[in-house]
Design an enzyme around this catalytic site. Structure first.
Site, mmCIF file in Angstrom:
data_model
loop_
_atom_site.group_PDB
_atom_site.id
_atom_site.type_symbol
_atom_site.label_atom_id
_atom_site.label_comp_id
_atom_site.label_asym_id
_atom_site.label_seq_id
_atom_site.Cartn_x
_atom_site.Cartn_y
_atom_site.Cartn_z
ATOM 1 N N CYS A 132 0.808 -1.230 0.000
ATOM 2 C CA CYS A 132 0.000 0.000 0.000
ATOM 3 C C CYS A 132 0.836 1.273 0.000
ATOM 4 O O CYS A 132 0.588 2.195 -0.783
ATOM 5 C CB CYS A 132 -0.935 -0.004 1.211
ATOM 6 S SG CYS A 132 -0.134 -0.447 2.758
ATOM 7 N N HIS A 252 -2.983 6.490 4.264
ATOM 8 C CA HIS A 252 -1.564 6.631 4.581
ATOM 9 C C HIS A 252 -1.096 7.996 4.080
ATOM 10 O O HIS A 252 -1.425 8.394 2.959
ATOM 11 C CB HIS A 252 -0.733 5.567 3.846
ATOM 12 C CG HIS A 252 -0.887 4.175 4.381
ATOM 13 N ND1 HIS A 252 -1.552 3.871 5.554
ATOM 14 C CD2 HIS A 252 -0.440 2.992 3.891
ATOM 15 C CE1 HIS A 252 -1.501 2.556 5.755
ATOM 16 N NE2 HIS A 252 -0.846 1.998 4.759
#
Lengths: 348, 348
Positions: A132, A252
């Protein structure tokens, strides 16, 4: 999309945080699904899930689950992928694997569609979905790489707990309540559920994601370093990463320092990013506009802001890159790859 | 400490988060206090505060407050310092100023005792306490600077809300409850109370601390860049900073990349740090030991861990530096300076 070929699709890990997003995206994107097979561990088998107007009973994933499947999306952990992907490939499925099991395998393309979509056609049954934190970074840096070249990347991450699964989200919420009520926070899952030492994530920053390797970097950091080089097809690229978990649910964030090989104007860099596929430039200091995890949550794009020339190195830039780790960082990147496969196979 | 000279001490901003810690530390450290004068805005004047067995009534800070004061510790904001410090100096007080008002003034020493204690004696009435995020970084890097030389620092911060004052702590706690109860978080203070746009800090990461300057960096980032060079007395030092607020109450964390001028062994670097004054090395990946904000809260030391050689540049190190932003980052550094002044004046 009339007379379109329809695909038999399997989702392995259908009850996990990423699997649920994959199923939702297949429906929302109107992916040309004929049969949809939802697979999980024996524990979750038997439960039901909605997909458009269908109700699908989740089955246990076994080596025999993949007969007649065209595309299988795996997000049930590396061990499950290592065990089942070979059977799925043997039975003719193209596997899009969201785990780290095959990412660094030289035979397996590691694909972020905005960066190296051309690699998909080289697959031998498996296409790996990158980590990710890597996906959003390479998606944002690719336009700069193509235009100016990149010699060096130094990244520090601010990663959401959802990257460690639904239990980590629950743990953070439970601990937050405990701390707010003046009680002791009891760590149980993070930083790494399989390791003995646990640390409080609520109102804290934990500089460990995944286990440590012998060189003092964590596996998460090594993934960012190694996967970036593989996706960019550039072994000379210098990458350094420090990966940190913070108390955020989805999204994130990354503080990225990047050295370019050629001179640039910041305005040109911003234009490039504003026009790049999958990227949304959110960068207006006067208006206090920059990407935020809470804004990125639930969105498919990678958001970039705080773009500014480095003060000590005129060939370097600093920027702030944010994306939903379960979407572009996992489920959406996988479904994007599936869409390209569907288009390819339709055209053949 | 018998027959010790006693000092008349004033604390300006006595009801603020840092002021309260200064008063607590003066008591705990048994600072040689004769009279303690607690000063604040007119609004808080009249309230009482405990200092050891004394009960002290807080007075309004005015230009006349400093008659007979030997040492005045200021932490009531830059405007108050700019207004009152000259009066305090005129009346003979040595001022230790915790605001940014005088930090970059060439006449004013900017002091972190572990780094440049020798500068204290050059003061002309004012000694500036550096910015919180700068103090812990230079304290940790000084031993490396002295041994190997440093050419370049790239830092990304993970800063606690207490750096923005008591109201920011309350806001984060309130927002956290709102989000946990499924309600909307209402931003009111952060990122910058005096600016129009507010962002949610609960379960988020805000890449803005202080206002933006024209070059795209924030004032907080420019403080880290400029103050580091001044404290290290090295204008050639290359420093880049990205400063980010995260949902932590006490303790700033920093991901620091540092290029040294000479070859080094990681083991030697760790030994140096372990023996350095004010530094505690917490670095054992096998035991998942590294500095954490929650562990640093309430402590005076600067904690360093995750020390590892960079993989692409053998002359570079990566590390993780954590300290309590209200203590070493503010109150403790100021009281340390006061202690040195007390020793100096005793010896004279």
């Amino acid at each position: 999309m009339s007379n379109q070929k329809l695909f038999n699709v399997a989702v392995v890990g259908a009850t996990g945080a990423v699997g649920e997003q994959i199923i939702r995206l297949l429906a929302e994107r109107d992916f040309p699904v004929n049969e949809l097979k939802l697979l999980s561990s024996a524990r979750s088998a038997g439960t039901k899930k909605k997909f458009k107007d269908r109700e699908i009973t989740i089955e246990e994933a076994t080596p025999e689950s993949f007969k007649g499947i065209d595309i299988a999306l795996f997000s049930a952990g590396g061990d499950i992928s290592r065990k089942l992907v070979p059977h799925a490939v043997e039975q003719g499925a193209v596997c899009i694997d969201n785990t780290s099991a095959f990412r660094m395998d030289p035979e397996t393309p590691l694909v972020v569609p905005e960066v190296n979509i051309d690699k998909i056609s080289e697959h031998k049954g498996v296409i790996a979905n990158p980590n990710c934190s890597t996906i959003q970074m390479v998606a944002a840096l690719k336009p700069l790489y193509d235009r100016y070249g990149i010699s060096r990347i130094i990244v520090s991450t601010y990663q959401a707990v959802s990257g460690a699964g639904a239990k980590a989200i629950q743990e953070m919420e439970r601990q937050s309540k405990e701390v707010l009520e003046g009680r002791e926070a009891n760590p149980d899952i993070l930083p790494v559920s399989s390791l003995p030492v646990k640390h409080q994530i609520a109102f804290n920053a934990i500089p460990q994601i995944d286990k440590f390797t012998e060189n003092g970097f964590t596996y998460e950091e090594m993934k960012m370093i190694d996967e970036t080089k593989k996706i960019m097809s550039d072994a000379t690229l210098e990458v350094t990463a420090t990966c940190v978990r913070i108390p955020v649910v989805y999204g994130h964030s990354e503080s990225v320092y990047v050295e370019l090989k050629e001179d640039f104007e910041v305005a040109d860099v911003k234009s490039l990013l504003a026009e790049a596929p999958g990227i949304e430039l959110v960068d207006s200091p006067e208006e206090q506009l920059y990407p935020l995890a809470t804004d990125a949550a639930g969105k498919l794009e990678t958001f970039v802001g705080r773009v500014r020339r480095d003060l000590s190195n005129p060939r370097a830039l600093n920027m702030w890159i944010v994306s939903d780790n379960l979407l572009k960082g996992a489920a959406w990147n996988a479904v994007q790859i599936a869409e390209y496969i569907a288009i390819e196979q339709k055209e053949v």
